[in-house]
Design an enzyme around this catalytic site. Structure first.
Site: not given
Ligand code: IPE
Ligand code: IPE
Ligand code: MG
Length: 261
Positions: A38, A41, A55, A85, A87, A149, A206, A214
């Site tokens: 996570d 973004g 990403h 979620e 999507w 692995l 995490r 999540s």
């Molecule tokens: C969880 O992260 C899913 C992945 C890392 C693929 P999210 O960014 O989607 O989770 P929330 O929305 O903050 O709970």
């Molecule tokens: C995790 O990073 C990647 C996916 C969920 C695909 P995020 O895209 O959720 O990044 P933040 O949480 O918005 O910073």
């Molecule tokens: Mg995130």
């Protein structure tokens, strides 16, 4: 001057890594590590860059983490790459992530294969775009006999969806007379999940400061040790993983019982 500072910084990181490597108990490496990748973004936004570059940087982190897990003898690494979620995100971000998956598999497959990594995936793969499904099928085929692995990519994965799918499968088997209702227990449920045959993760990491599951591995995390880090996933380095493993090795796991002193 800048190069000197960077070199000093790198040397410090290397020193930290070497110290941590010495602290890791090689006999107690977790068999299964799960990671919620996570923060991509936020990492990008803080640099004034589009989320997509976050990403891309996150994919590079995955590469380094897989390599270290291989070196340490971790057996399973389950990485949350796309949730059921996710999507809900804008179409262009979803498309970028699907393309990145294909690119990652195509670019990394040789090195993963040379490192004896077996690629596996959990989640509703049948709902992924066909290009992603094809790239995954090629990766499974090429690395299927590897014995190192297992890199378990959680793609279109949701813990609730997984449990729902398991319930449907079990009910179907009961209806067909293959099993009796009284035979349903936690072992059978475990065997009906996408992770059938894998040990539960001992360690969940995490990054990025959020403290929630999540919808990840809801069943399997029952007694997993959580390691929450404020470091954004693209900044997550080898020493951060080593810190998590050393921290895990210092924990006392009781599983509801008591430890004899
Ligand atoms: C969880 O992260 C899913 C992945 C890392 C693929 P999210 O960014 O989607 O989770 P929330 O929305 O903050 O709970
Ligand atoms: C995790 O990073 C990647 C996916 C969920 C695909 P995020 O895209 O959720 O990044 P933040 O949480 O918005 O910073
Ligand atoms: Mg995130």
């Amino acid at each position: 001057m800048l190069r000197r500072i960077t070199n000093l910084f790198n040397r410090k990181e290397m020193a930290d890594e070497n110290m941590l490597l010495q602290s890791v108990d090689r006999n107690r490496i977790p068999k299964h590590i799960a990671i919620i990748m996570d923060g991509n973004g936020r990492w990008a936004r803080r640099r004034g860059m589009p989320r997509s570059l976050g990403h891309r940087a996150g994919a590079e982190t995955l590469r380094n983490v897989v390599k270290l897990c291989s070196e340490l003898g971790v057996q399973y690494l389950t990485c949350y790459a796309f949730s059921t979620e996710n999507w809900k995100r804008p179409q262009d971000e979803v498309s970028f992530l699907m393309d990145l998956l294909v690119e990652y598999l195509e670019k990394e497959i040789e090195e993963l294969h040379n490192n004896n990594v077996r690629i596996n995936a959990i989640g509703r793969l049948d709902e992924l775009p066909s290009q992603a499904q094809q790239a995954l099928a090629r990766a499974f085929h090429k690395t299927g006999n590897n014995t190192g692995l297992t890199l378990n990519l959680a793609l279109n994965y949701g813990g609730r969806r997984e449990i729902t799918d398991a319930v449907i499968e079990i009910v179907n088997r009961v209806n067909k007379g293959e099993i009796k209702c009284e035979e349903i227990n936690d072992v059978l449920i475990g065997q009906s999940l996408y992770t059938a045959g894998m040990p539960d993760p001992e360690l969940l990491i995490r990054p990025s400061g959020d403290c929630r599951i999540s919808n990840f591995l809801l069943w399997q995390l029952a007694y997993t040790e959580f390691w929450l880090s404020d470091v954004m996933w693209p900044d997550f380095q080898r020493q951060h993983l080593l810190e998590a493993i050393v921290g895990f090795q210092q924990r006392e796991r009781r599983f509801g019982g008591l430890i004899k002193k």
